[in-house]
Design an enzyme around this catalytic site. Structure first.
Site: not given
Ligand SMILES: [Zn+2]
Length: 274
Positions: A123, A223
């Protein structure tokens, strides 16, 4: 019922023993022990207002000013964060030849700071700014100095930190906030991170995905896998028949396909390998 922690540590050691070459995906939970808060609670739901979307950032000047005003405080926190035992453990495992690829959803640069070399920042990175006009990349720290110079009234404001360098600053008028344009071309400056509503560049996804084929197993660190951007790596590993272990506080979107689930803080679970 959850197994006692010694048993869970043994299970993780055993998983790593049986699978020498790991494909690793890390998320916000990996950095919470470095003081960078994550977005989701243990049920995978938003803890606070979802982060700004790409379309809002590029299409709404007020939202854009608000983003940059909040990010003054958010970036200050991000800049001073230091790697924790989870980052150190993953760097150590890489140095011992145990990691074929580390892919992170985090934009904080803490894997690099801990010494990991083979990292794909899925990201992007919060310490870099990119011009949407000419594509030129520049230093977020330099922009921070300029934003504080132009907006002294905002510079000292503190805020509740959020994970992408955004931060909550309610009740402040943002319309006076002064954001510079790109120096060479006058284009819009944007943090060089993938916002919600924006796609990860295809080339980057392919480069991140490829090493799954040569890994013995996948390890997910911190996550919930709620967004597709990370979840697709788990489905790819499962399709390739690779066992998957996850360390995460709370549920993940992949709980039903995990070989091993460790419900613990990432730094706790991995300290042994640091
Ligand atoms: Zn430009």
């Amino acid at each position: 019922m959850q197994a006692p922690s010694s048993t869970r540590t043994d299970a993780l050691v055993d998983f790593l023993d049986r699978h020498p070459r790991l494909f690793v995906l890390t998320g916000a939970g990996c950095s919470t022990d470095s003081g960078i808060p994550d977005y989701r609670d243990t049920a995978g739901e938003w803890k606070r207002r979802p982060p700004i979307r790409y379309q809002e950032f590029v299409g709404n000047e007020h939202a854009r000013k608000r983003y940059w005003a909040r990010s003054l405080a958010g970036f200050r926190r991000m800049r001073t964060a230091r790697p924790n035992d989870a980052h150190h453990a993953l760097a150590s495992l890489e140095h011992r030849g145990r990691i074929v690829q580390l892919v992170t959803q985090n934009v904080d640069g803490l894997h690099h700071a801990a010494g990991s070399q083979n990292v794909i920042d899925l990201h992007g990175r919060i310490d870099t700014v990119r011009c949407l006009g000419c594509g030129q990349r520049s230093s977020r720290q330099d922009l921070q100095v300029e934003l504080e110079r132009r907006n002294p009234d905002f510079a000292s404001l503190d805020a509740v930190e959020a994970p992408d360098g955004d931060a909550d600053l309610e009740g402040v008028a943002f319309d006076t906030f002064d954001v510079p344009a790109c120096d060479p071309c006058g284009g819009l400056l944007k943090p060089d991170v993938v916002f919600f509503g924006e796609n990860v560049p295809v080339e980057r996804v392919q480069r991140a995905m490829a090493p799954i084929a040569v890994a013995d197993a996948m390890l997910v660190v911190g996550s919930s896998l709620m967004i597709y951007s990370g979840y697709r790596f788990v489905t790819a590993a499962a399709d390739a028949g690779k066992p998957i272990a996850a360390i995460n506080l709370g549920r993940t979107r992949a709980d039903d396909i995990l070989t091993l689930k460790i419900e613990d803080r990432c730094a706790n679970a991995l300290r042994l390998f640091a």
